[in-house]
Design an enzyme around this catalytic site. Structure first.
Site, PDB file in Angstrom:
ATOM      1  N   LYS A  60       1.212  -1.243   0.505  1.00 34.04           N
ATOM      2  CA  LYS A  60      -0.084   0.277  -0.139  1.00 34.04           C
ATOM      3  C   LYS A  60       1.088   0.941   0.066  1.00 34.04           C
ATOM      4  O   LYS A  60       1.809   1.462   1.084  1.00 34.04           O
ATOM      5  CB  LYS A  60      -0.670  -0.222   1.482  1.00 34.04           C
ATOM      6  CG  LYS A  60      -1.644   1.203   1.314  1.00 34.04           C
ATOM      7  CD  LYS A  60      -2.730   1.067   2.356  1.00 34.04           C
ATOM      8  CE  LYS A  60      -3.891   2.362   2.190  1.00 34.04           C
ATOM      9  NZ  LYS A  60      -4.233   2.448   3.495  1.00 34.04           N
TER      10      LYS A  60
ATOM     11  N   LYS B 169      -1.979  -1.006  -3.841  1.00 39.67           N
ATOM     12  CA  LYS B 169      -3.125  -0.539  -3.802  1.00 39.67           C
ATOM     13  C   LYS B 169      -2.729   1.307  -4.145  1.00 39.67           C
ATOM     14  O   LYS B 169      -1.322   0.427  -3.296  1.00 39.67           O
ATOM     15  CB  LYS B 169      -3.692  -0.112  -2.448  1.00 39.67           C
ATOM     16  CG  LYS B 169      -4.909   1.201  -2.206  1.00 39.67           C
ATOM     17  CD  LYS B 169      -5.448   0.749  -0.776  1.00 39.67           C
ATOM     18  CE  LYS B 169      -6.028   2.295  -0.468  1.00 39.67           C
ATOM     19  NZ  LYS B 169      -6.383   2.248   0.883  1.00 39.67           N
TER      20      LYS B 169
END
Ligand code: PBG
Length: 324
Positions: free
Chosen positions: A195, A248
């Protein structure tokens, strides 16, 4: 010799042939639909930066969950907007908290829909950071205890899968331990493994009311300039017990999606985040792009890059289109 022996256009001649040789097939089964739940009743508060998305009270969330399930979407992921925030993120692990209530209500009405929860502290902390703060620092290990408590409370409420998104080190193991220790060894963990500290999250922060009160998230989320480091993060999370790993954001990170897919034998999820969604919506509103065609191209491309699962706010619209 190549041309005139080889003519790739032969296989693009008409729709039937193109369909026969298509390498990537997108279906509603590929999607996880993110939803924002809030307190109250009959609430459907539009999120201005994410047209088509709303903060929903539990009763309304049940309706949208039912609708998504009917369209063939197998799973939703819940984000909570609590009534009170504090320095300990108490509402995150309150058995009667907003997410816990939503899990119960949705599982009650749509039992076969897979309910996943985002496990993080930022929506519940008064300062909006994903961890415990002391002297301006986000502390790692004390945060693990809170995350574990949060995951356990979701499990007790009946969640099907938990998805930690905080990027603290060691959180997968901490969550796995507490779940196993309480008889929830069958609940999988989908880790937000790679992330990045991304500017593409800003519409989400309006939606989830989780903008950090000071500083940014760069001391815990990854540097967008790093590619090899994603391999390390993913490997560590798998070692600690992650069942699904996520990359992400998605669009600017397709190289990472592809690397993860090639290097690891676990399902890969990609999060088509709020900023990616809102840019499409804005351009469509201005009449600059054909929204549905662009959405299909984006989602197909994420799958082609290696995503087995796509978290996307477009899920409901895309599923409707795919079912036509
Ligand atoms: C919570 C969380 C965020 C997103 C998912 N979980 C925000 C953040 O890290 O700041 C972003 C989702 C999106 O932008 O669609 N930590």
């Amino acid at each position: 010799m190549s041309f005139p022996i080889h003519r790739p256009r032969r296989l693009r001649h008409n729709k039937v042939i193109r369909n026969m040789v298509r390498e990537t097939l997108l279906t509603p089964n590929d999607f996880i639909y993110p939803m924002f739940v809030t307190f109250g009743k009959g609430v459907r508060k539009k999120i201005s930066s994410m047209p088509g998305c709303a903060q929903l009270s539990v009763d309304e969330a049940v309706k949208d969950a039912q609708h998504a399930y009917k369209l063939g979407i197998p799973a939703i992921i819940l984000f909570g907007i609590p009534e009170h925030k504090d320095e300990k993120g108490t509402e995150a692990y309150n058995a009667k908290g907003i997410v816990q209530k939503a899990i119960k209500a949705i599982k009650d009405k749509v039992p076969d829909l897979v309910v996943i929860t985002d496990v993080c502290m930022c929506e519940y902390m008064s300062h909006g950071h994903c961890g415990v703060i002391k002297s301006g620092k986000i502390l790692n290990d004390p945060t693990l205890e809170l995350l574990a408590k949060e995951a356990l409370s979701h499990a007790k409420a009946g969640v099907d899968m938990v998805a930690p998104s905080d990027m603290m080190d060691g959180r997968i193991m901490a969550i796995r331990d507490i779940l196993d220790g309480n008889g929830f060894e069958d609940i999988p963990i989908m880790s937000y493994a790679a992330k990045y500290a991304s500017a593409f999250y800003s519409p989400f922060r309006e939606a989830a009311e989780s903008t950090p009160a000071f500083g940014d998230r760069r001391s815990y989320q990854m540097d967008p300039a790093n590619r090899r480091e994603a391999m390390k993060e993913v490997a560590l999370d798998i070692e600690e017990g992650a069942d699904i790993v996520m990359v992400k954001p998605a669009l600017s990170y397709m190289d990472i999606i592809s690397d993860v897919k090639d290097s690891f034998d676990v399902p890969v999820a990609a999060y088509n985040v709020s900023g990616e969604y809102s840019m499409v919506k804005a351009a469509a509103k201005l009449g600059w792009i054909d929204e549905m065609k662009v959405v299909m191209e984006i989602l197909t491309s994420l799958k082609r890059a290696g995503a087995d699962i796509i978290l996307t706010y477009h899920a409901v619209d895309a599923a409707r289109e795919l079912n036509k």
